[in-house]
Design an enzyme around this catalytic site. Structure first.
Site, PDB file in Angstrom:
ATOM      1  N   LYS A 167      -0.380  -7.493  -5.196  1.00 32.58           N
ATOM      2  CA  LYS A 167      -0.046  -6.334  -6.034  1.00 32.58           C
ATOM      3  C   LYS A 167       0.755  -6.800  -7.246  1.00 32.58           C
ATOM      4  O   LYS A 167       1.794  -7.455  -7.099  1.00 32.58           O
ATOM      5  CB  LYS A 167       0.779  -5.311  -5.222  1.00 32.58           C
ATOM      6  CG  LYS A 167       1.312  -4.141  -6.052  1.00 32.58           C
ATOM      7  CD  LYS A 167       2.076  -3.110  -5.206  1.00 32.58           C
ATOM      8  CE  LYS A 167       2.728  -2.044  -6.082  1.00 32.58           C
ATOM      9  NZ  LYS A 167       3.543  -1.075  -5.310  1.00 32.58           N
ATOM     10  N   ASP A 222       7.081  -0.330 -12.176  1.00 31.38           N
ATOM     11  CA  ASP A 222       6.691   0.898 -11.487  1.00 31.38           C
ATOM     12  C   ASP A 222       7.719   1.991 -11.743  1.00 31.38           C
ATOM     13  O   ASP A 222       8.751   2.064 -11.073  1.00 31.38           O
ATOM     14  CB  ASP A 222       6.564   0.627  -9.976  1.00 31.38           C
ATOM     15  CG  ASP A 222       6.110   1.864  -9.213  1.00 31.38           C
ATOM     16  OD1 ASP A 222       5.735   2.862  -9.868  1.00 31.38           O
ATOM     17  OD2 ASP A 222       6.125   1.828  -7.964  1.00 31.38           O
ATOM     18  N   LYS A 231      10.229   8.209 -10.650  1.00 32.55           N
ATOM     19  CA  LYS A 231      11.286   7.833  -9.707  1.00 32.55           C
ATOM     20  C   LYS A 231      12.648   8.282 -10.231  1.00 32.55           C
ATOM     21  O   LYS A 231      12.824   8.432 -11.441  1.00 32.55           O
ATOM     22  CB  LYS A 231      11.308   6.307  -9.557  1.00 32.55           C
ATOM     23  CG  LYS A 231      10.163   5.721  -8.762  1.00 32.55           C
ATOM     24  CD  LYS A 231      10.304   4.203  -8.659  1.00 32.55           C
ATOM     25  CE  LYS A 231       9.137   3.586  -7.915  1.00 32.55           C
ATOM     26  NZ  LYS A 231       9.091   3.941  -6.477  1.00 32.55           N
ATOM     27  N   ASP A 248       7.922  -5.236  -8.755  1.00 32.04           N
ATOM     28  CA  ASP A 248       6.727  -4.693  -8.123  1.00 32.04           C
ATOM     29  C   ASP A 248       5.491  -5.580  -8.359  1.00 32.04           C
ATOM     30  O   ASP A 248       4.385  -5.214  -7.975  1.00 32.04           O
ATOM     31  CB  ASP A 248       6.485  -3.260  -8.626  1.00 32.04           C
ATOM     32  CG  ASP A 248       5.934  -2.335  -7.550  1.00 32.04           C
ATOM     33  OD1 ASP A 248       6.033  -2.690  -6.363  1.00 32.04           O
ATOM     34  OD2 ASP A 248       5.398  -1.262  -7.906  1.00 32.04           O
ATOM     35  N   GLU A 307       1.000   4.088  -6.149  1.00 31.06           N
ATOM     36  CA  GLU A 307       0.001   3.470  -7.024  1.00 31.06           C
ATOM     37  C   GLU A 307      -0.496   2.119  -6.518  1.00 31.06           C
ATOM     38  O   GLU A 307      -1.599   1.698  -6.852  1.00 31.06           O
ATOM     39  CB  GLU A 307       0.585   3.309  -8.439  1.00 31.06           C
ATOM     40  CG  GLU A 307       1.429   2.049  -8.681  1.00 31.06           C
ATOM     41  CD  GLU A 307       2.694   1.970  -7.834  1.00 31.06           C
ATOM     42  OE1 GLU A 307       3.142   3.022  -7.337  1.00 31.06           O
ATOM     43  OE2 GLU A 307       3.225   0.862  -7.654  1.00 31.06           O
ATOM     44  N   ARG A 367      -1.495   1.061  -3.600  1.00 32.50           N
ATOM     45  CA  ARG A 367      -2.715   1.139  -2.794  1.00 32.50           C
ATOM     46  C   ARG A 367      -3.944   1.416  -3.660  1.00 32.50           C
ATOM     47  O   ARG A 367      -5.050   1.069  -3.291  1.00 32.50           O
ATOM     48  CB  ARG A 367      -2.520   2.203  -1.699  1.00 32.50           C
ATOM     49  CG  ARG A 367      -2.272   3.584  -2.213  1.00 32.50           C
ATOM     50  CD  ARG A 367      -1.604   4.492  -1.172  1.00 32.50           C
ATOM     51  NE  ARG A 367      -0.164   4.242  -1.057  1.00 32.50           N
ATOM     52  CZ  ARG A 367       0.646   4.875  -0.207  1.00 32.50           C
ATOM     53  NH1 ARG A 367       0.163   5.778   0.621  1.00 32.50           N
ATOM     54  NH2 ARG A 367       1.929   4.576  -0.162  1.00 32.50           N
TER      55      ARG A 367
HETATM   56  N1  BES Z   1       6.706  -0.103  -5.439  1.00 32.53           N
HETATM   57  C1  BES Z   1       6.977   1.023  -4.609  1.00 32.53           C
HETATM   58  C2  BES Z   1       7.532   0.615  -3.244  1.00 32.53           C
HETATM   59  C3  BES Z   1       8.943   0.104  -3.226  1.00 32.53           C
HETATM   60  C4  BES Z   1       9.988   0.983  -3.080  1.00 32.53           C
HETATM   61  C5  BES Z   1       9.213  -1.234  -3.305  1.00 32.53           C
HETATM   62  C6  BES Z   1      11.288   0.521  -3.031  1.00 32.53           C
HETATM   63  C7  BES Z   1      10.507  -1.712  -3.271  1.00 32.53           C
HETATM   64  C8  BES Z   1      11.545  -0.819  -3.129  1.00 32.53           C
HETATM   65  C9  BES Z   1       5.716   1.813  -4.366  1.00 32.53           C
HETATM   66  O1  BES Z   1       4.820   1.830  -5.405  1.00 32.53           O
HETATM   67  C10 BES Z   1       6.136   3.224  -4.117  1.00 32.53           C
HETATM   68  O2  BES Z   1       6.652   3.817  -5.013  1.00 32.53           O
HETATM   69  N2  BES Z   1       5.907   3.727  -2.913  1.00 32.53           N
HETATM   70  C11 BES Z   1       6.273   5.054  -2.559  1.00 32.53           C
HETATM   71  C12 BES Z   1       5.122   5.676  -1.821  1.00 32.53           C
HETATM   72  C13 BES Z   1       5.277   7.143  -1.578  1.00 32.53           C
HETATM   73  C14 BES Z   1       5.217   7.906  -2.899  1.00 32.53           C
HETATM   74  C15 BES Z   1       4.172   7.598  -0.660  1.00 32.53           C
HETATM   75  C16 BES Z   1       7.519   4.981  -1.682  1.00 32.53           C
HETATM   76  O3  BES Z   1       7.635   4.044  -0.899  1.00 32.53           O
HETATM   77  O4  BES Z   1       8.384   5.826  -1.849  1.00 32.53           O
HETATM   78 ZN    ZN Z   2       4.880   0.228  -6.678  1.00 28.39          ZN
HETATM   79 MN    MN Z   3       5.271   3.408  -6.792  1.00 26.79          MN
END
Ligand code: BES
Ligand code: ZN
Ligand code: MN
Length: 499
Positions: A264, A269, A276, A287, A348, A350
């Site tokens: 990835k 992000d 966020k 990310d 995003e 996935r």
């Molecule tokens: N890149 C993030 C995951 C992440 C979060 C990595 C915190 C490191 C620290 C990913 O793209 C994401 O935002 N995932 C969301 C998914 C949710 C919206 C279903 C998450 O984990 O909150």
């Molecule tokens: Zn992400």
């Molecule tokens: Mn994300």
């Protein structure tokens, strides 16, 4: 840092700092005993008084003042002999090197003859421990030159066993390639997102490809459109930075099937329209840690000339809000033809991986391993000490588990039972991109599993392990470079097996 292997006795080496490794057992080793004699029993007294406890990673600096040739003597604990691991050795080396740097040493020496280890493995571990422990990200410090003056410039690995020198030199060169690739990954992850855009990642990949003889192809947006990569195109639509789909091939495995590594590579992000919260959003420069690990692994595989065929795929884009951004409610059509309903643009990873996994299948690979900072839920499930692992191949999961133990980049499996798939059912599309809060790591990988066809597949969620908020013995605070050493160990073991 220059690293050389030399023969001789540690008492005789003129150095700013000599490192001696000490087990936490009744008797000190022979070398420590000899040095202790030269020092008039100083070490024994220290231990007796309890001023130095040879617990793992505990250090103590002594000033021999002419009684041995070294300016400083650094004792570092290894813990109990019965509990010894290579990881303890890397940790001790990292701690010792950092302590000597703090003390002002520029040239250091270490002796580890007494460890009952293969000399090549010994030298590799010492190299990795020292180089990775001493790592600092200084590119954006305006007095970098001044900071660099404090760097340790040279490490001498000392041995009294002349027969071990060749093997130790091999270990040093293996350890150097591995440490340098890990550092490359850490540097990329630490870089501010403005200086690590998809285009810059592609340039970095081109540099590595050129230096290490890899084949590189970078797909531009129009090419992705032709392939119907609606996942990565959807995610990139809110960004001013054009996406890049980076393909690296290393072919030294004759007719063997490819191993596909997918990383990835979201260079920032923001969450997109489902933006966020501001707090800690800066962290989302990490990310692209999966992509950095894959690039590092290809660099290392080529550097070590592993007899394998490997393809590395880095779908690279930002995830940004903007007038053209994809939205909650949208449905994306992926390269596979399958459709995904978007409920949250922050899920995003996935989406870009769905296209990359489909692309990986073109290689008819022996296995696909993807690595991604995919879900915050993974840190809730496992904390920061383990990478989440899910997948369809118990054989390859086991291989990665073993590589994780050896490198201390440990993985822990979560289940991927069919009941979880209910959570990603969509009313209007083939699936939806979020499955709710419960089991977030699992439902994310349930979605990924829809894109790997019949190929053996393992997914690694490094959301909680790509970055560390605390200094670790050979992983200073910041980007860890996780996955690089794990992949390298996995690939080396796999290459050996195939012989
Ligand atoms: N890149 C993030 C995951 C992440 C979060 C990595 C915190 C490191 C620290 C990913 O793209 C994401 O935002 N995932 C969301 C998914 C949710 C919206 C279903 C998450 O984990 O909150
Ligand atoms: Zn992400
Ligand atoms: Mn994300």
């Amino acid at each position: 840092m220059k690293i050389n292997v030399a023969t001789g006795k540690i008492e005789k080496v003129k150095t700013d700092g000599a490192i001696i490794l000490c087990f936490d057992d009744e008797k000190p080793g022979k070398i420590a005993e000899r040095v202790d004699k030269a020092l008039g029993g100083m070490i024994a007294r220290l231990i007796k008084r309890g001023d130095f406890k040879p617990k793992p990673g505990v250090v103590h600096v002594l000033y021999p003042e002419g009684r041995i040739a070294a300016e400083r003597l650094l004792l570092v604990g290894l813990g109990k002999q019965s509990e010894f691991t290579l990881n303890r050795l890397r940790q001790a080396a990292g701690k010792a090197a950092v302590a000597l740097r703090s003390a002002g040493a520029k040239e250091i020496a270490v002796v580890a003859d007494e460890l009952d280890l293969d000399p090549e493995e010994l030298a590799q571990a010492l190299t990795e421990g020292c180089v990775l422990g001493l790592y600092r990200f200084l590119k954006y410090k305006t007095n970098e030159e001044n900071d660099r003056k404090q760097d340790v410039q040279a490490l001498t690995m000392l041995t009294e066993a002349t027969a071990s020198v060749k093997a130790m030199q091999r270990g040093v060169s293996v350890g150097t390639i591995i440490a340098d690739s890990t550092i490359m990954a850490r540097d990329m992850v630490s870089s501010p997102p403005v200086d690590m855009t998809p285009a810059i990642v592609a340039t970095k990949a081109r540099e590595i490809a050129r230096e290490f003889g890899l084949k590189l192809q970078v797909l531009e947006r129009n090419h992705m459109e032709k392939l119907g990569m609606g996942g990565i195109l959807g995610v990139s639509s809110g960004s001013a930075q054009p996406p890049k789909f980076i393909i690296l091939e290393y072919r030294k495995g004759g007719k063997k099937p490819f191993i596909a590594l997918v990383g990835k590579t979201i260079t920032f992000d923001s969450g997109g329209i489902s933006i966020k919260p501001a707090e800690n959003m800066d962290r989302m420069k990490d990310d692209m840690s999966g992509g950095a690990a894959v690039l590092g692994a290809l660099r290392t595989a080529a550097g070590l000339k592993l007899p394998l065929n490997i393809v590395g795929l880095l779908p690279a884009t930002e995830n940004m809000p903007g007038g053209r951004a994809y939205k909650p409610g949208d449905v994306l059509r992926t390269m596979s033809g399958k459709t995904i309903e978007i409920l949250n643009t922050d899920a995003e990873g996935r989406l870009i991986l769905s296209d990359a996994l489909t692309y990986a299948c073109r290689y008819k690979p022996a296995v696909i391993v993807d690595i991604a900072t995919l879900t915050g839920a993974c840190s809730i499930a496992l904390g920061t000490e383990a990478t989440g692992m899910l997948g369809t191949s118990s054989v390859f999961k086991q291989k990665l588990r073993e590589a994780g133990e050896k490198t201390d980049e440990r993985v822990w499996e979560l289940p991927l039972w069919e009941e979880y798939y209910d959570q990603i059912k969509s009313d209007i599309a083939d699936m939806k991109n979020t499955g709710g809060r419960a089991g977030g790591t699992i439902t994310a990988s349930a979605l990924l599993s829809k894109f790997v066809q019949k190929y053996p597949w393992v997914h690694l969620d490094i959301a909680a392990t790509a970055w560390t908020d605390k200094d670790r013995p050979y992983t200073p605070k910041g980007a860890t470079g996780i996955g690089m050493r794990l992949f390298t160990q996995f690939l080396r073991d796999y290459a050996k097996e195939g012989k």
